[in-house]
Design a protein around this motif. Structure first.
Motif, PDB file in Angstrom:
ATOM      1  N   ASN A  80      38.100  12.106  -4.873  1.00 27.72           N
ATOM      2  CA  ASN A  80      38.149  11.196  -6.012  1.00 27.72           C
ATOM      3  C   ASN A  80      38.996   9.997  -5.628  1.00 27.72           C
ATOM      4  O   ASN A  80      40.107  10.153  -5.103  1.00 27.72           O
ATOM      5  CB  ASN A  80      38.743  11.896  -7.237  1.00 27.72           C
ATOM      6  CG  ASN A  80      38.562  11.082  -8.509  1.00 27.72           C
ATOM      7  OD1 ASN A  80      38.845   9.891  -8.552  1.00 27.72           O
ATOM      8  ND2 ASN A  80      38.078  11.731  -9.563  1.00 27.72           N
ATOM      9  N   SER A  81      38.480   8.798  -5.896  1.00 23.91           N
ATOM     10  CA  SER A  81      39.210   7.583  -5.506  1.00 23.91           C
ATOM     11  C   SER A  81      40.558   7.479  -6.199  1.00 23.91           C
ATOM     12  O   SER A  81      41.469   6.820  -5.682  1.00 23.91           O
ATOM     13  CB  SER A  81      38.366   6.344  -5.805  1.00 23.91           C
ATOM     14  OG  SER A  81      38.121   6.219  -7.195  1.00 23.91           O
ATOM     15  N   ALA A  82      40.694   8.126  -7.355  1.00 21.38           N
ATOM     16  CA  ALA A  82      41.967   8.082  -8.081  1.00 21.38           C
ATOM     17  C   ALA A  82      43.088   8.739  -7.282  1.00 21.38           C
ATOM     18  O   ALA A  82      44.265   8.468  -7.510  1.00 21.38           O
ATOM     19  CB  ALA A  82      41.819   8.766  -9.434  1.00 21.38           C
ATOM     20  N   ASN A  83      42.715   9.608  -6.345  1.00 26.34           N
ATOM     21  CA  ASN A  83      43.718  10.336  -5.559  1.00 26.34           C
ATOM     22  C   ASN A  83      43.895   9.780  -4.155  1.00 26.34           C
ATOM     23  O   ASN A  83      44.580  10.388  -3.332  1.00 26.34           O
ATOM     24  CB  ASN A  83      43.314  11.817  -5.468  1.00 26.34           C
ATOM     25  CG  ASN A  83      43.164  12.450  -6.832  1.00 26.34           C
ATOM     26  OD1 ASN A  83      43.939  12.158  -7.744  1.00 26.34           O
ATOM     27  ND2 ASN A  83      42.169  13.305  -6.985  1.00 26.34           N
ATOM     28  N   LEU A  84      43.273   8.649  -3.881  1.00 29.19           N
ATOM     29  CA  LEU A  84      43.342   8.082  -2.540  1.00 29.19           C
ATOM     30  C   LEU A  84      44.370   6.963  -2.479  1.00 29.19           C
ATOM     31  O   LEU A  84      44.382   6.077  -3.333  1.00 29.19           O
ATOM     32  CB  LEU A  84      41.975   7.537  -2.119  1.00 29.19           C
ATOM     33  CG  LEU A  84      40.846   8.559  -1.968  1.00 29.19           C
ATOM     34  CD1 LEU A  84      39.534   7.843  -1.661  1.00 29.19           C
ATOM     35  CD2 LEU A  84      41.168   9.562  -0.861  1.00 29.19           C
ATOM     36  N   ASN A  85      45.190   6.970  -1.476  1.00 26.98           N
ATOM     37  CA  ASN A  85      46.144   5.884  -1.246  1.00 26.98           C
ATOM     38  C   ASN A  85      45.508   4.855  -0.320  1.00 26.98           C
ATOM     39  O   ASN A  85      45.109   5.187   0.800  1.00 26.98           O
ATOM     40  CB  ASN A  85      47.432   6.422  -0.607  1.00 26.98           C
ATOM     41  CG  ASN A  85      48.219   7.296  -1.565  1.00 26.98           C
ATOM     42  OD1 ASN A  85      48.287   7.005  -2.756  1.00 26.98           O
ATOM     43  ND2 ASN A  85      48.812   8.367  -1.049  1.00 26.98           N
ATOM     44  N   GLY A  86      45.379   3.625  -0.803  1.00 31.56           N
ATOM     45  CA  GLY A  86      44.832   2.568   0.026  1.00 31.56           C
ATOM     46  C   GLY A  86      43.356   2.313  -0.171  1.00 31.56           C
ATOM     47  O   GLY A  86      42.787   1.442   0.478  1.00 31.56           O
ATOM     48  N   LEU A  87      42.706   3.086  -1.055  1.00 27.67           N
ATOM     49  CA  LEU A  87      41.290   2.862  -1.318  1.00 27.67           C
ATOM     50  C   LEU A  87      41.040   3.114  -2.803  1.00 27.67           C
ATOM     51  O   LEU A  87      40.972   4.254  -3.249  1.00 27.67           O
ATOM     52  CB  LEU A  87      40.422   3.782  -0.455  1.00 27.67           C
ATOM     53  CG  LEU A  87      38.905   3.646  -0.628  1.00 27.67           C
ATOM     54  CD1 LEU A  87      38.452   2.232  -0.318  1.00 27.67           C
ATOM     55  CD2 LEU A  87      38.171   4.638   0.268  1.00 27.67           C
ATOM     56  N   ASN A  88      40.909   2.034  -3.562  1.00 31.67           N
ATOM     57  CA  ASN A  88      40.760   2.156  -5.009  1.00 31.67           C
ATOM     58  C   ASN A  88      39.365   2.608  -5.424  1.00 31.67           C
ATOM     59  O   ASN A  88      39.189   3.211  -6.483  1.00 31.67           O
ATOM     60  CB  ASN A  88      41.072   0.817  -5.685  1.00 31.67           C
ATOM     61  CG  ASN A  88      42.518   0.403  -5.491  1.00 31.67           C
ATOM     62  OD1 ASN A  88      43.403   1.257  -5.451  1.00 31.67           O
ATOM     63  ND2 ASN A  88      42.752  -0.890  -5.354  1.00 31.67           N
ATOM     64  N   SER A  89      38.374   2.280  -4.592  1.00 36.00           N
ATOM     65  CA  SER A  89      37.008   2.635  -4.934  1.00 36.00           C
ATOM     66  C   SER A  89      36.164   2.666  -3.669  1.00 36.00           C
ATOM     67  O   SER A  89      36.569   2.141  -2.623  1.00 36.00           O
ATOM     68  CB  SER A  89      36.420   1.624  -5.924  1.00 36.00           C
ATOM     69  OG  SER A  89      35.119   1.994  -6.312  1.00 36.00           O
TER      70      SER A  89
END
Length: 721
Positions: A80-89
């Motif tokens: 899920n992009s919400a849990n990624l650091n450095g990649l919003n979408s």
């Protein structure tokens, strides 16, 4: 002969019943009012699972979610992009072989029809770690051993090691408009329909790739008006018919030695496919001659750089390129061919010896879905129930025990699970909007996923005429036809006739399938008092190779003859006004409609041509020469069927439409047609759309504006007064 009308209800609504029905408007056609619900694009996973890219409007996050084929329920969220650091979408994803890692893509910039650049990341599912691969790259793909990612950038190929993050540059000679490594040139992308021209072997020890030397290919340029003070230019290599193609060569990079070898494939013009067999030391490369009627499959040894001929197929006209080549566990392979006159499935051993022809009959296989090794079963789509229908079938490797797995009539298209245990069937017909259903591989329907009942109910409030399917005998052939009449049709009255067609080689417009946007427009015109007809003439598909290939070396001759003859036969009907007969088409269809109003000026009074080819001399080498050979070899075939040479025959009303940013059918085609009409002192209408590509759709209200123009033109010139 089976009557195609039996598939479609021809019941008419009486005039009294239509009084409360709504008129279709152009705004509704193009604002999505009549759009069918579609399923999210899914990727089949290992086992009985599939993945879907989901967007959460509340959190504005994007996720890759795993679903079960058996239940259609979500099993887990993979990332899920919400849990990624450095990649919003992100807007794309692809798995490695064992589904432990993902490549996530974002910031895409379109290049041509299929190609784009973007920023890509590698995501490890277990550790939840995210690593930037590179920005502005194309087609990244994991090696089968999960150690590396290969990708293209700036016309060169690179390999990134996932453990060390070290990047190896495989090629160094890439240069815009000169040399491309690992990515196809414009004409390969457009006509052979692939972009990534590099492939890992089964163990990740070798990378095969194509190199395109387009230095000597003529350059085409287009002015892009844009929004700035000065226009810019788009400059790219485009080989027109008879001109120099890129020199394409096959190369093999070996990781252990960091060395590249050039592979000799003998005499050829094109390498339209490369594919590794199940043997890590055998690549199969496909070559074609320039006439595209001599195809060879070569077995390539990556270490010795030697080749052995596996299969050689020839045809009096041409051979289509597909992705149906499938290697079985023993490296015998599945192949599709028209060599018996219809497209069918064949089984060969790895020495190129025919084992057996799996499907047979005077009908076409229209799609090959795959082979289940455990069940020794092949799954395919065909027209066994009539050329306007498609069914999904299973058959064993020996060509026995054939079973229909889907509905008999209408269009049925299967999306199989990776293990071929399930498929999602999309069924539609002229009366039925798309219905998505889950099936077992044995043809048992488990669940309806989407049925578009709401769309059908919504349409019931509008004036919609049914398509009436039939055949019409023209020039000794029974041609498929549909007709749409006004709902208050009265056979004692006379109605204008508008013919719609595309007519290109192997195409089909008369199909028992659900409405597209053109169908709603045709219905709108029908309610204005116009009868709309579509006829698939000679040269179109799904009636055997001879019917399709009769137009060889004469594109626009037999197809035009059929449309003119059909118009003359239709105006014999008491309810058709012989003084108001129009025709329209897009692309090849625009080439046709232009020719028809010129060569058929004794029957056609009105024509619209959108983005037409006006001389095959202006179109690309791969497509054009497949059907016409080169202009140097077949000058009369090019010139006798070019509307540019018949501008003086124009008598009726003619609207010419083109986008100036069309990289496919260049606006040069319409400009030359305009000049010919001027020289012949003929009056006509034109609509030039700045910067739009072949589809003329980009930008606010572009399609609405275009179809408003076309509707007004028909109202003014093809009327029922």
């Amino acid at each position: 002969m089976l009557l195609l009308t039996s598939y479609i209800s021809t019941a008419q609504t009486t005039p009294k019943q239509t009084s409360n029905l709504k008129e279709i408007t152009l705004e509704e056609i193009w604002n999505g009012t009549f759009s069918a619900e579609r399923m999210n694009s899914l990727n089949s996973m290992n086992g009985d699972f599939y993945a879907v890219l989901d967007y959460n409007r509340q959190t504005r996050s994007v996720s890759v979610d795993k679903y079960s084929y058996k239940t259609l329920e979500k099993v887990e969220t993979i990332v899920n992009s919400a849990n990624l650091n450095g990649l919003n979408s992100f807007s794309s994803y692809s798995f490695n072989n064992d589904e432990t890692k993902l490549i996530l893509g974002t910031n895409f910039k379109k290049i041509y029809r299929h190609s784009f650049k973007g920023t890509f990341y590698a995501y490890d599912i277990a550790s939840k770690s995210l690593t930037l691969i590179e920005e502005n790259i194309q087609e990244p793909v994991f090696s089968p051993d999960n150690k590396n990612i290969a990708y293209a950038k700036d016309n060169n190929i690179f390999i990134k090691n996932l453990a060390s993050n070290n990047i190896t540059q495989v090629t160094n000679d890439g240069k815009i408009n000169e040399v491309i490594n690992g990515i196809t040139d414009w004409v390969y992308e457009e006509e052979f329909a692939f972009v990534r021209a590099f492939e890992w072997n089964k163990t990740g020890t070798h990378l095969a790739f194509l190199r395109f030397d387009e230095t000597n290919v003529p350059t085409f340029s287009m002015d892009i008006v844009g929004t700035e003070l000065y226009p810019t230019q788009q400059v790219f290599k485009y080989p027109k018919a008879g001109e120099k193609n890129a020199d394409v060569t096959l190369h093999m990079y070996t990781l252990s030695t960091a060395s590249t070898k050039k592979i000799s494939l003998g005499d050829y013009e094109y390498i339209p496919r490369i594919k590794w067999s199940n043997d890590a030391d055998v690549l199969v490369a496909t070559t074609l001659n320039r006439h595209q009627n001599n195809l060879k499959l070569h077995k390539v040894n990556p270490v010795k750089a030697t080749t052995v001929l596996l299969l050689n197929e020839t045809d009096k006209a041409y051979i289509d390129i597909t992705d149906n080549l499938t290697f079985l566990a023993d490296n015998s392979f599945i192949w599709t061919s028209e060599k018996d006159g219809y497209n069918h499935i064949y089984h060969y051993d790895f020495n190129g010896k025919l084992i057996n022809q799996i499907t047979k009959g005077n009908w076409e296989v229209t799609n090959y879905y795959g082979f289940n090794e455990k069940k020794k079963t092949i799954y395919y789509q065909s027209i066994e129930n009539g050329s306007i229908n498609r069914g999904v079938y299973a058959i064993n490797l020996k060509g026995k025990h054939k079973e229909l797995l889907s509905n008999v009539n209408g269009q049925n298209t299967a999306a199989f699970s990776k293990n071929l245990n399930f498929f999602i069937n999309t069924h539609s017909s002229a009366n039925t909007p798309p219905v998505y259903s889950l099936y077992t591989a044995k043809g048992k329907m488990l669940k309806v996923i989407k049925d578009n009942v709401a769309l059908k109910e919504r349409l019931s409030a509008y004036k919609m005429s049914p398509k009436e399917f039939s055949t019409i005998n023209i020039n000794g052939n029974d041609l498929n036809m549909w007709m749409v009449k006004p709902l208050d049709f009265d056979e004692t009255k006379k109605y204008p006739l508008l013919m719609f067609q595309y007519s290109g080689p192997g195409s089909q417009q008369v199909g028992n399938t659900w409405n597209g946007s053109n169908d709603y427009w045709h219905n709108m015109l029908a309610q204005k008092g116009i009868i709309v007809v579509c006829i698939d003439g000679r040269g179109t598909g799904y009636k055997g190779a001879d019917f399709k290939k009769v137009t060889q070396k004469e594109l626009g001759k037999y197809e035009v003859e059929d449309q003119i003859a059909a118009a003359k036969k239709l105006v014999e009907r008491s309810y058709i006004d012989k003084n108001n007969v129009g025709i329209w088409g897009w692309s090849f269809g625009g080439f046709m409609s232009t020719n028809c109003i010129l060569k058929g000026n004794d029957v056609f009074t009105t024509a619209i041509a959108v983005a037409p080819v006006t001389s095959w001399r202006f179109y690309d080498s791969v497509y054009t020469e497949r059907y016409m050979q080169t202009p140097q070899e077949n000058a009369s075939g090019y010139d006798d069927n070019s509307p540019i040479n018949y501008a003086d025959k124009l008598k009726g009303n003619y609207l010419l439409v083109h986008g100036t940013g069309d990289d496919n059918v260049h606006v040069q085609n319409s400009y030359r047609m305009i000049n010919s009409l001027i020289e012949a002192n003929k009056q006509f209408d034109m609509f030039i759309v700045p910067d739009r590509t072949h589809g003329i759709y980009k930008g606010r209200n572009t399609r609405l504006n275009l179809f408003t123009k076309m509707t007004n033109f028909i109202d003014a010139n093809l009327n029922n007064k």
